[in-house]
Design an enzyme around this catalytic site. Sequence first.
Site, mmCIF file in Angstrom:
data_model
loop_
_atom_site.group_PDB
_atom_site.id
_atom_site.type_symbol
_atom_site.label_atom_id
_atom_site.label_comp_id
_atom_site.label_asym_id
_atom_site.label_seq_id
_atom_site.Cartn_x
_atom_site.Cartn_y
_atom_site.Cartn_z
ATOM 1 N N SER A 217 31.958 43.236 31.350
ATOM 2 C CA SER A 217 31.675 44.666 31.329
ATOM 3 C C SER A 217 31.487 45.140 29.877
ATOM 4 O O SER A 217 30.624 44.625 29.186
ATOM 5 C CB SER A 217 32.791 45.427 32.049
ATOM 6 O OG SER A 217 32.445 46.784 32.221
ATOM 7 N N ASP A 320 26.357 47.111 41.741
ATOM 8 C CA ASP A 320 26.738 47.534 40.392
ATOM 9 C C ASP A 320 25.689 48.491 39.838
ATOM 10 O O ASP A 320 24.502 48.143 39.735
ATOM 11 C CB ASP A 320 26.876 46.312 39.473
ATOM 12 C CG ASP A 320 27.400 46.670 38.087
ATOM 13 O OD1 ASP A 320 27.672 47.859 37.829
ATOM 14 O OD2 ASP A 320 27.525 45.757 37.258
ATOM 15 N N HIS A 350 31.058 45.702 40.574
ATOM 16 C CA HIS A 350 31.308 45.584 39.136
ATOM 17 C C HIS A 350 32.698 44.990 38.885
ATOM 18 O O HIS A 350 33.681 45.408 39.496
ATOM 19 C CB HIS A 350 31.204 46.967 38.489
ATOM 20 C CG HIS A 350 31.230 46.947 36.997
ATOM 21 N ND1 HIS A 350 30.162 46.543 36.228
ATOM 22 C CD2 HIS A 350 32.210 47.283 36.116
ATOM 23 C CE1 HIS A 350 30.473 46.637 34.955
ATOM 24 N NE2 HIS A 350 31.719 47.082 34.852
#
Length: 388
Positions: A217, A320, A350
């Site tokens: 991320s 996502d 995600h």
Amino acid sequence: MPSLMVKLYSVIFKYQQKHLLQGLIETPESNKSNPFGITSRPHESIAASNPSFTDGVATKDIRANPYSSLSLRIFLPDTAVTSSLASSYQIPNYGGYSPVEGRSHRKLPVMLQFHGGGFVSGSNESVGNDAFCRRIAKLCDVIVVAVGYRLAPETKYPGAFEDGFKVLNWLAKQSNLAVCGRLGAQNHIFDSFGASMVEPWLAAHGDTSRCVLLGVSSGANIADYVARKAVEAGKRLDPVKVVAQILMFPFFIGRTPTHSEIKLASTYFYDKTMCKLAWKLFLPKEEFNLDHPAANPLIAGRQPPLKCMPPTITVVAEHDFMRDRAIAYSEELRKVNVDAPLLDYKDAVHEFATLDVLLQTPQAQACAEDVSIWVKKYISLRGHEFSY
């Protein structure tokens, strides 16, 4: 579609994260600045380190820089230890593994790992990140160094990015200190943080000529920055060589929305509103721009050229919000002949791979195995497996 468990946890996560982000936004600017920084929020569930080999991996924590909160957690798989060293696991005054001087030690690649959390939360010591790094250390047969970079808004951009590159330089210093130690000169050498001590696990078992960057991320944004800085530094980083990078659901965004940023604007975990709040907290007010170089990997003029980037595998999830921009970046790397495969997981969300300690999805295990298969071709043995 994601499982019911994933959906329920997403609701809880979004409630907690939005509350955190909104609270940080509303905090007066005078209370946010903290040059020393923080690397974890009070709500994080932290896993204790264990320097003995538990479940095949030993861990230890290092406060890397006395002038900031930057910290490291080292994950050493037991494959690094030869059978001749089995009796040296327990040291009475330490209680964990300590390499024995004068013996041969197996050398493993070193992987720098940058956790997620939108730059404002997460920790290299969190329960989820600890479980993920253990899995990667065992599957890839590498030493994982999980970086506890400084969080925003206490430390604004480029603090977290600079922390990442600082650790890469620290690895180079550690390698050189280890060589000096074998020459009997380490007591006269000081590393970049002012400490003359060699980190024994890295000195005995780390091969920094096979260095991999792994970012999750927002950590993927940091990894990509560190890779670019490594390309620019060239031989100045010797003996560290970044041979590959792994970008897992990178926290990319831009002013012109992509298809997924429109279609999945209110999807699971990080959505459009939360992403914008996180970027407002991370970027200095005068620099806030969704096309900022830290946010958008494909703006014109970014250096070095994409063709100079290391082999890069990108992981994306079907549900996502940020998937399309990561896919576009991967495509641009392939256009300039960089080995840049894309792994796209259906029914995934995600950070599905690093939330697996809670969600326990089949995609998470498959993802770790797929990544390990690819990365092993770049960290295959170079030179001698053992050092003295």
